[in-house]
Design a protein around this motif. Structure first.
Motif, short mmCIF file in Angstrom:
data_model
loop_
_atom_site.label_atom_id
_atom_site.label_comp_id
_atom_site.label_asym_id
_atom_site.label_seq_id
_atom_site.Cartn_x
_atom_site.Cartn_y
_atom_site.Cartn_z
N ALA A 94 -5.46 -1.73 3.62
CA ALA A 94 -6.31 -2.72 2.94
C ALA A 94 -7.71 -2.82 3.55
CB ALA A 94 -5.64 -4.09 2.95
N ILE A 95 -8.42 -1.70 3.51
CA ILE A 95 -9.80 -1.69 4.01
C ILE A 95 -10.70 -1.12 2.92
CG2 ILE A 95 -9.28 -1.57 6.48
CD1 ILE A 95 -9.35 1.38 6.37
N ALA A 96 -12.00 -1.43 3.00
CA ALA A 96 -12.95 -0.87 2.03
C ALA A 96 -13.35 0.51 2.55
CB ALA A 96 -14.15 -1.78 1.88
N TYR A 98 -15.15 2.97 1.53
CA TYR A 98 -16.51 3.51 1.42
C TYR A 98 -17.46 2.87 2.44
CZ TYR A 98 -15.41 6.10 -2.80
OH TYR A 98 -14.88 7.00 -3.69
N LEU A 99 -17.00 1.81 3.09
CA LEU A 99 -17.86 1.15 4.07
C LEU A 99 -17.49 1.61 5.47
CD1 LEU A 99 -17.82 -2.54 2.72
CD2 LEU A 99 -19.25 -0.64 2.00
N GLU A 103 -19.27 -2.83 8.63
CA GLU A 103 -19.43 -3.46 7.31
C GLU A 103 -18.14 -4.13 6.84
OE1 GLU A 103 -22.90 -0.53 5.46
OE2 GLU A 103 -20.81 0.11 5.42
N LEU A 107 -17.84 -8.05 6.11
CA LEU A 107 -17.31 -8.53 4.82
C LEU A 107 -16.28 -9.63 5.05
CD1 LEU A 107 -16.71 -8.20 1.72
CD2 LEU A 107 -15.06 -6.44 2.35
N MET A 108 -15.32 -9.37 5.94
CA MET A 108 -14.26 -10.36 6.15
C MET A 108 -14.78 -11.63 6.79
SD MET A 108 -11.86 -9.02 4.63
CE MET A 108 -10.78 -10.42 4.85
N GLY A 110 -17.85 -12.75 6.62
CA GLY A 110 -18.73 -13.42 5.66
C GLY A 110 -17.97 -14.22 4.62
N ILE A 111 -16.92 -13.62 4.06
CA ILE A 111 -16.21 -14.36 3.00
C ILE A 111 -15.38 -15.51 3.57
CG2 ILE A 111 -16.19 -12.46 1.33
CD1 ILE A 111 -13.23 -12.07 1.95
N HIS A 112 -15.19 -15.50 4.87
CA HIS A 112 -14.53 -16.66 5.50
C HIS A 112 -15.55 -17.70 5.94
CE1 HIS A 112 -10.77 -14.31 5.66
NE2 HIS A 112 -10.22 -15.50 5.70
N ARG A 139 -18.02 6.11 7.90
CA ARG A 139 -17.24 5.58 6.79
C ARG A 139 -15.76 5.63 7.15
NH1 ARG A 139 -18.89 7.87 0.89
NH2 ARG A 139 -21.10 7.67 1.30
N SER A 152 -7.75 -2.62 10.45
CA SER A 152 -7.13 -3.62 9.58
C SER A 152 -6.77 -4.88 10.38
CB SER A 152 -5.88 -3.02 8.93
OG SER A 152 -5.23 -3.98 8.14
N MET A 155 -9.93 -6.70 11.24
CA MET A 155 -10.45 -7.43 10.08
C MET A 155 -9.75 -8.78 9.90
SD MET A 155 -10.89 -4.26 7.44
CE MET A 155 -11.27 -5.16 5.94
N SER B 76 -5.23 -0.68 -3.20
CA SER B 76 -5.27 -0.50 -1.74
C SER B 76 -4.91 -1.79 -1.01
CB SER B 76 -6.68 -0.07 -1.32
OG SER B 76 -7.57 -1.17 -1.47
N ARG B 81 -5.93 -8.91 0.50
CA ARG B 81 -6.52 -9.42 1.74
C ARG B 81 -7.68 -10.38 1.42
NH1 ARG B 81 -7.53 -7.60 7.11
NH2 ARG B 81 -6.63 -5.56 6.93
#
Lengths: 314, 240
Positions: A94-96, A98-99, A103, A107-108, A110-112, A139, A152, A155, B76, B81
């Motif tokens: 469960a990671i992005a 392309y980043l 990053e 992301l994690m 920031g959204i928290h 990447r 993961s 994150m 994914s 998450r």
């Protein structure tokens, strides 16, 4: 099994929580309490209901009946408050992809709602802790399975959650990577409440303060790894390494000891009492050459076997 | 404004996964360049007639990119998450839709710019053309949300073919009159032909809003339905 502890000091409490998928009961009326700061493990085979339980506690699945509280917030009535105090490392990485690692962590964080500077500082610490600093600008698509898994977990930590859910954090990793992830988890012990689901009994044994053994959606045993093992401690396990082991010899032994399992280069005998000479004196006249015998310590697998009649690894 | 952080990630991914951009922007340009050469033998294939249809065809490509981003994050488990973070359903919907607005604008600018170089002329109100096309583009992003919420990453491109075919048969590259019959009736019941036809009428014939009001509200109505359905399906995914 019901645990009726009530009151403060509990990070998680579930109240007969259940989840059905059509006619299939994935989680069947679980009652448990996890203390603040505790590393609590849900141990069970694949399909036992561990991930379903975690998904309900993380407000991703609605319980069919019952409920739970996380740090006093009801998962159904106040999911936003629950989400403010938890984070999760799902079973999948469960990671992005392309980043890069930084990053992903930004992301994690920031959204928290964590401030940018604090996210940056924590990211540095986490990348260092997980051994990813050198490749943090690459990447993550190019990372190995072990690196993705460590990222993961990082994150899930960047928001500094009060309650951390780690769902099968070492699934699919090679033994070396698995051990390094264990070390990271061990470092977190006591700092926050951690719920760890696993079907690796060594993982639960090595890391958990308390273990709940789950099977077919129900908790069938609960306690510290020592308590659980002591509950079946009257069972001995003898490993006999031998040559010329014939079918007749093994079948004959099964008449003396109910559980005789063939293993590589020998057999494993489980019984309440195993007399060394009972084994040796039976096997030698049958032409079996005994190379070694040893008594093995009881494992959580043995506990599971005793409780369910099947092995955890099945 | 936490959704902006997630929107930023999605925006970055659109550009890093450049294949979707190639399909959304470069492919329509190539098609415009090729199809306008037939203008010498068939008057329909002139840049003014072709551009609105090819712009809408490009929207279908953009919807493919949007549904694949969502489906990829679902597959994914990244979305699972993200869903454990204290963001609202609206935050997620905005974060997965807004990054495509600049792509849509870029697509329209590039296509009309290319058309302009090839001799495209707008007889009517250019703002009205842009309004029709922009509303339609939001509808396509809504379609992307629907497909991305329902289908897996592998199944999404197959399911999206329906959107692609409906767009092509709505007169993207040829007059809908040529098809006729039942297919024409079906296409007229959907919004895509109305968007292309209305934009074309404003550009070629210079008609005003009152002449294309029915088409515009048809497109707007469908866009509202697509977006609402996308939001509904995404919300259902948030807590199953």
């Amino acid at each position: 099994m019901t645990e009726s502890i009530q009151g403060n000091g509990f990070a998680i409490q579930t109240f007969s929580i259940s989840r059905k998928f059509r006619n299939f009961v994935a989680v069947d009326g679980i009652d448990l309490s996890v203390k603040e700061g505790e590393l609590f493990s849900l141990l069970g085979p694949n399909g036992a209901g561990k991930t379903t339980a975690i998904r309900m506690l993380c407000c991703l699945l609605r319980p069919s009946s019952g409920t739970a509280t996380i740090m006093g917030h009801d998962i159904q009535k106040d999911p936003v408050a629950v989400k403010k105090v938890i984070d999760v490392s799902p079973q999948e990485t469960a990671i992005a992809e392309y980043l890069n690692a930084r990053e992903n962590l930004s992301l994690m964080g920031g959204i928290h709602g964590i401030e940018k500077e604090l996210v940056k500082k924590r990211s540095e610490e986490l990348l260092e802790m997980m051994g990813l600093t050198n490749r943090s600008k690459e990447r993550v698509k190019k990372y190995s399975g072990g690196m993705k898994r460590r990222l993961s977990i990082a994150m899930a930590l960047v928001s500094d959650p009060q309650v951390l859910f780690l769902d099968e954090p070492t699934l699919g990793l090679d033994p070396q990577s698995r051990r390094s992830v264990w070390e990271y988890i061990a470092e977190l012990k006591g700092q926050k409440t951690i719920v760890l689901t696993t079907h690796y009994l060594e993982e639960a044994d090595a890391l958990a303060d308390r273990v709940a053994i789950i099977d077919e959606g129900k908790i069938i045993a609960l306690g510290t790894p020592r308590e659980l093992k002591d509950s079946v401690s009257d069972m001995q396990v003898m490993v006999v390494k031998a040559k010329n082991l014939t079918f007749d010899a093994i079948e004959g032994l099964r008449e003396i000891f109910p559980e005789v399992r063939e293993i590589e280069d020998g057999i494993e005998i489980k019984a309440k009492e195993i007399g060394f000479f009972d084994v040796v004196d039976y096997l030698r006249p049958k032409g079996v050459i005994i190379e070694s015998t040893s008594l093995k310590e009881v494992t959580l697998d043995d506990v599971f076997l005793q409780l369910t009649g099947k092995e955890l690894r099945e | 404004m936490r959704f902006m952080i997630l929107a930023k990630k999605n925006f970055k991914e659109i550009f890093l996964d450049y294949i979707s951009l190639v399909f959304a922007i470069a492919l329509p340009i190539v098609m415009l360049l090729i199809l306008q050469t037939f203008g010498r033998v068939e008057s329909f294939f002139n840049p003014t007639n072709l551009t609105p249809g090819i712009v809408v065809f490009g929207f279908a490509m953009i919807s493919l990119s949007s549904c694949m981003t969502l489906a990829r994050d679902r597959d994914s488990a990244l979305l699972s998450r993200l869903l454990t973070a204290p963001l609202s359903a609206n935050d997620f919907i905005l974060a997965y839709s807004l990054p495509y607005v600049p792509v849509v604008i870029m697509h329209i600018v590039v296509l009309f710019g290319t058309g302009g170089l090839l001799g495209l002329e707008i007889s009517g109100n250019a703002g009205l053309v842009l309004l029709i096309l922009f509303v339609m583009s939001i509808g396509y992003i809504g379609l992307g949300m629907i497909l991305g919420s329902v289908f897996t990453y592998k199944a999404v491109p197959i399911a999206w073919q329906a959107v692609n075919l409906l767009t092509i048969f709505s007169g993207a590259w040829f007059s809908l009159e040529i098809i006729g019959g039942g297919i024409q009736s079906i296409m007229n019941a959907l919004p895509f032909a109305h968007a292309i036809g209305a934009a074309r009428d404003v550009m070629v014939q210079g008609v005003g809003f009152s002449d294309i009001a029915t088409d515009f509200y048809w497109v707007l109505g469908y866009t509202v339905v697509f977006v609402a359905l996308g939001i509904f399906l995404f919300r259902r995914r948030m807590m199953e």
